[in-house]
Write an enzyme that holds these catalytic residues in place. Structure first.
Site, PDB file in Angstrom:
ATOM      1  N   PRO A  84       0.822  -1.223   0.000  1.00 56.43           N
ATOM      2  CA  PRO A  84       0.000   0.000   0.000  1.00 56.43           C
ATOM      3  C   PRO A  84       0.855   1.272   0.000  1.00 56.43           C
ATOM      4  CG  PRO A  84      -0.156  -1.125   2.129  1.00 56.43           C
ATOM      5  CD  PRO A  84       0.627  -2.014   1.229  1.00 56.43           C
ATOM      6  N   GLU A 111       2.388  -7.773   8.634  1.00 57.04           N
ATOM      7  CA  GLU A 111       2.779  -6.358   8.721  1.00 57.04           C
ATOM      8  C   GLU A 111       3.606  -5.906   7.515  1.00 57.04           C
ATOM      9  OE1 GLU A 111       2.183  -3.463  10.589  1.00 57.04           O
ATOM     10  OE2 GLU A 111       0.524  -4.849  10.862  1.00 57.04           O
ATOM     11  N   ARG A 149      -3.767  -8.306 -20.559  1.00 56.89           N
ATOM     12  CA  ARG A 149      -4.717  -7.807 -21.561  1.00 56.89           C
ATOM     13  C   ARG A 149      -4.022  -6.986 -22.651  1.00 56.89           C
ATOM     14  NH1 ARG A 149      -9.975  -7.530 -20.741  1.00 56.89           N
ATOM     15  NH2 ARG A 149     -10.157  -5.577 -21.862  1.00 56.89           N
ATOM     16  N   ASP A 164     -10.736   0.577 -24.681  1.00 61.29           N
ATOM     17  CA  ASP A 164     -11.138   0.404 -23.287  1.00 61.29           C
ATOM     18  C   ASP A 164     -11.014   1.704 -22.517  1.00 61.29           C
ATOM     19  OD1 ASP A 164     -11.875  -2.232 -23.153  1.00 61.29           O
ATOM     20  OD2 ASP A 164      -9.900  -2.960 -22.546  1.00 61.29           O
TER      21      ASP A 164
HETATM   22  N1  SAM Z   1       1.069  -2.700   7.728  1.00 61.86           N
HETATM   23  C1  SAM Z   1       1.146  -2.404   6.333  1.00 61.86           C
HETATM   24  C2  SAM Z   1       0.932  -0.933   6.102  1.00 61.86           C
HETATM   25  O1  SAM Z   1       0.206  -0.313   6.867  1.00 61.86           O
HETATM   26  O2  SAM Z   1       1.471  -0.386   5.118  1.00 61.86           O
HETATM   27  C3  SAM Z   1       0.074  -3.179   5.570  1.00 61.86           C
HETATM   28  C4  SAM Z   1       0.345  -4.622   5.480  1.00 61.86           C
HETATM   29  S1  SAM Z   1      -0.952  -5.465   4.641  1.00 61.86           S
HETATM   30  C5  SAM Z   1      -1.956  -6.008   5.963  1.00 61.86           C
HETATM   31  C6  SAM Z   1      -0.177  -6.961   4.109  1.00 61.86           C
HETATM   32  C7  SAM Z   1       0.272  -6.986   2.672  1.00 61.86           C
HETATM   33  O3  SAM Z   1      -0.842  -6.818   1.798  1.00 61.86           O
HETATM   34  C8  SAM Z   1       1.239  -5.919   2.251  1.00 61.86           C
HETATM   35  O4  SAM Z   1       2.562  -6.236   2.621  1.00 61.86           O
HETATM   36  C9  SAM Z   1       1.062  -5.917   0.749  1.00 61.86           C
HETATM   37  O5  SAM Z   1       1.793  -6.915   0.104  1.00 61.86           O
HETATM   38  C10 SAM Z   1      -0.419  -6.239   0.594  1.00 61.86           C
HETATM   39  N2  SAM Z   1      -1.241  -5.041   0.349  1.00 61.86           N
HETATM   40  C11 SAM Z   1      -2.108  -4.472   1.210  1.00 61.86           C
HETATM   41  N3  SAM Z   1      -2.703  -3.421   0.680  1.00 61.86           N
HETATM   42  C12 SAM Z   1      -2.231  -3.292  -0.571  1.00 61.86           C
HETATM   43  C13 SAM Z   1      -2.444  -2.368  -1.618  1.00 61.86           C
HETATM   44  N4  SAM Z   1      -3.290  -1.367  -1.499  1.00 61.86           N
HETATM   45  N5  SAM Z   1      -1.789  -2.557  -2.783  1.00 61.86           N
HETATM   46  C14 SAM Z   1      -0.914  -3.571  -2.925  1.00 61.86           C
HETATM   47  N6  SAM Z   1      -0.644  -4.463  -1.951  1.00 61.86           N
HETATM   48  C15 SAM Z   1      -1.288  -4.334  -0.794  1.00 61.86           C
END
Ligand code: SAM
Length: 244
Positions: A84, A111, A149, A164
């Protein structure tokens, strides 16, 4: 294209490639290699994560299992970590990535991933939006689907990709199918006319109007030609008349 995915739950990805993207894999246009991180523990307990230094909630995926799993890939190519905290994914990025031959996706869990793995091996961090998922697998599926795609021969009609939403900065407009009249709600007459020039003009005007209404942020960035401005104005007048 060779696509590798490192994940704690690779089975989540297995089920997501059906239809067009599944066919791309069947036809060998794309080769998908799923790597189960759980097989790369470096301790007797078989764990791949540990508590974060400095305290705090959750567990962190360790650098050693991640490193070991990455080393099993002959040509990792461009390494992408789903997080994220990454740059938000879009169609332009999907097109750019579709031109690469080897791609490796690393999915986080809990995490997240030990920062040293990201510093040492990751070329790019991608987010699929400003919200938090439980793991990177769904994010990787989204990104891979959008990339595939754009590869030649994945979609039967190549032109449909170019038309698209987001391919030219605007949204695709309204689409209709049979019946032409559903309980008095009629398909726009022009679409039944067989006049290709007029139909194409209507589609363009409708797409511009939809973009303006639904995504004014995208619309603002469009540089409309004089003809497009006229078509959009005429379309707007037509919509207004319908509602008066
Ligand atoms: N504690 C982290 C933070 O607040 O940034 C979030 C960890 S999340 C619970 C676990 C995993 O989900 C991340 O390491 C990532 O690989 C994936 N993930 C969660 N949200 C995402 C997003 N918006 N885009 C891409 N990957 C995501």
């Amino acid at each position: 294209m060779n696509i590798n995915v490192i994940s704690v739950f690779p089975e989540i990805l297995e089920s997501s490639f059906k239809g067009l993207t599944g066919k791309a894999i069947e036809k060998n246009i794309a080769k998908l290699k799923l790597i189960d991180l759980k097989e790369f523990s470096n301790n007797d307990y078989g764990s791949i994560d540990d508590a974060p230094y400095g305290g705090g909630e959750g567990m962190v995926l360790g650098i050693e299992p991640l490193e070991k799993s990455l080393n099993t890939i002959e040509k990792p190519g461009h390494v992408i970590c789903l997080t994220p905290q990454g740059t938000v994914f879009n169609q332009t990025k999907a097109v750019d990535l579709s031109k690469l031959k080897d791609l490796t996706f690393v999915c986080g869990r809990y995490e997240g991933i030990d920062q040293r793995f990201i510093d040492n091996y990751v070329d790019e961090e991608i987010s699929i939006g400003d919200y938090v998922l439980s793991g990177g697998e769904i994010a990787a599926s989204v990104v891979i689907d959008a990339i595939l795609r754009n590869i030649d021969d994945v979609i039967g009609n190549k032109h449909s990709v170019y038309r698209d939403s987001h391919s030219e900065g605007k949204l695709k407009g309204h689409v209709y199918t049979r019946p032409s009249d559903h309980q008095g709600k009629k398909v726009p007459e022009i679409l039944l006319s067989g006049d290709h020039k007029k139909v194409n003009e209507w589609k363009l005007a409708n797409s511009l109007w939809v973009t303006k209404e639904k995504r004014p942020d995208l619309f603002k960035q469009l540089q409309l030609s004089e003809k497009e401005m006229i078509l959009l104005r005429q379309y707007g007048d037509f919509v207004k008349k319908k509602h008066d």
